[in-house]
Design an enzyme around this catalytic site. Structure first.
Site, PDB file in Angstrom:
ATOM      1  N   LYS A  36      51.618  21.236  12.606  1.00 23.59           N
ATOM      2  CA  LYS A  36      50.804  22.213  13.328  1.00 23.59           C
ATOM      3  C   LYS A  36      51.366  23.621  13.185  1.00 23.59           C
ATOM      4  O   LYS A  36      50.616  24.592  13.012  1.00 23.59           O
ATOM      5  CB  LYS A  36      50.723  21.827  14.816  1.00 23.59           C
ATOM      6  CG  LYS A  36      49.976  22.845  15.691  1.00 23.59           C
ATOM      7  CD  LYS A  36      48.533  23.044  15.242  1.00 23.59           C
ATOM      8  CE  LYS A  36      47.825  24.155  16.003  1.00 23.59           C
ATOM      9  NZ  LYS A  36      47.603  23.853  17.411  1.00 23.59           N
TER      10      LYS A  36
ATOM     11  N   LYS B 145      52.611  33.184  21.163  1.00 28.22           N
ATOM     12  CA  LYS B 145      53.377  31.978  21.517  1.00 28.22           C
ATOM     13  C   LYS B 145      53.607  31.138  20.272  1.00 28.22           C
ATOM     14  O   LYS B 145      54.728  30.680  19.996  1.00 28.22           O
ATOM     15  CB  LYS B 145      52.630  31.197  22.594  1.00 28.22           C
ATOM     16  CG  LYS B 145      53.350  29.939  23.082  1.00 28.22           C
ATOM     17  CD  LYS B 145      52.946  28.673  22.336  1.00 28.22           C
ATOM     18  CE  LYS B 145      51.492  28.304  22.609  1.00 28.22           C
ATOM     19  NZ  LYS B 145      51.140  26.988  21.974  1.00 28.22           N
TER      20      LYS B 145
END
Length: 297
Positions: free
Chosen positions: A169, A237
């Site tokens: 990811k 983030k």
């Protein structure tokens, strides 16, 4: 199987709704009461804590903001580890740190449970349809046991051992963010040189420069909203987690670093709630041009 879902944000609430549509008995939890109410109205039951979700479920899915929130789900007051984990499967779909998550998974397994990581890629519309790609890591026998749960939410892509899903990811998002930043430069250059933005987009698709970002996200630039479903705060983030991965592996990262700087600048100019594609608006505004295109985008 009875399924629990923790974290009912933009992606999570749609993934949870797909579990209901697939016929699973579902128990949900979120810090926001209105998010829980929305799923209860569709047929889910509510629990007051992560441990409460686990007590009512065979399989618990979590999808929260980031590493700190996942650790709270597991180790915080009322967290999964405060309940009976024996025989339960924990599927985490958060974009998180593979290093922290391997540690948390080991703690869950030491308590008698089984852990699978399944962070997702795609978009909110893929979450709504239930076909978002999911990078799934863990023991094959455990993955097969929960395959019906995973496939109710998206498309299963096995990546090997637990933790590899988070790695997949992060490098996926590394390329995604680089593509997004580069698109702004290409679009502005094309328009300044006389090429109409809509014409540019149509001729780029299907060629060597095409990508999911180009095909899916450029219309948000044309519309002028820059896709608020994925805000700059989430982009930063993710880029911080990518930075950790780069540091831990010692990888040269010139392009990623430049992209991180561009997203920071977008956050400073437009706020952390602005859409991800405002990374292109930085270049647009610096050039003093407008890339919006008339029509219903």
């Amino acid at each position: 199987m009875k399924v629990g879902f923790i974290g009912l944000g933009m992606m999570g609430k749609n993934a949870a709704a797909n579990l209901l549509r697939a016929g699973f008995a579902l128990t949900v939890h979120d810090l926001r009461e209105e998010a829980v109410a929305g799923l209860v109205a569709q047929g889910a039951k509510a629990a007051g804590s992560a441990a409460g979700v686990m007590a009512a479920s065979d399989v618990v899915v979590s999808m929260v903001f980031g590493p700190k929130e996942v650790e709270q789900v597991l180790r915080g007051p009322g967290g999964l580890l405060s309940g009976d984990c024996r025989g339960k499967v924990w599927i985490d779909m958060t974009t998180s740190s593979p290093f922290l998550m391997r540690e948390l998974a080991a703690a869950f397994q030491a308590a008698g449970g089984h852990a699978v990581d399944a962070p997702v890629t795609g978009s909110v519309d893929a979450a709504i349809r239930g076909d978002m790609p999911m990078f799934v890591g863990g023991e094959d026998a455990v993955i097969e046991r929960v395959r019906p749960v995973i496939e109710a939410m998206g498309r299963l892509r096995k990546v090997g051992a637990y933790g590899n899903g988070y790695v997949a990811k992060l490098v996926n998002n590394q390329l995604w963010k680089i593509h997004a930043a580069a698109i702004g430069e290409a679009m502005v250059t094309a328009k300044l040189a006389g090429l109409d933005p809509l014409t540019w987009w149509e001729v780029m698709k299907g060629g060597a420069a095409d990508s999911f970002v180009l095909s899916h996200d450029v219309p948000s630039i044309f519309a002028g909203h820059y896709d608020p479903s994925f805000p700059i705060a989430l982009c930063l983030k993710d880029l911080s987690l990518i930075r950790e991965l780069l540091d831990r592996t010692g990888t040269t990262s010139t392009l990623t670093d430049a992209t991180h700087d561009r997203f920071r600048e977008a956050g400073r100019r437009y706020g952390m709630g602005a859409g991800e594609m405002t990374v292109c608006k930085v270049i647009e505004d610096d050039a003093g041009i407008d890339l919006r295109v008339a029509g219903d985008w």
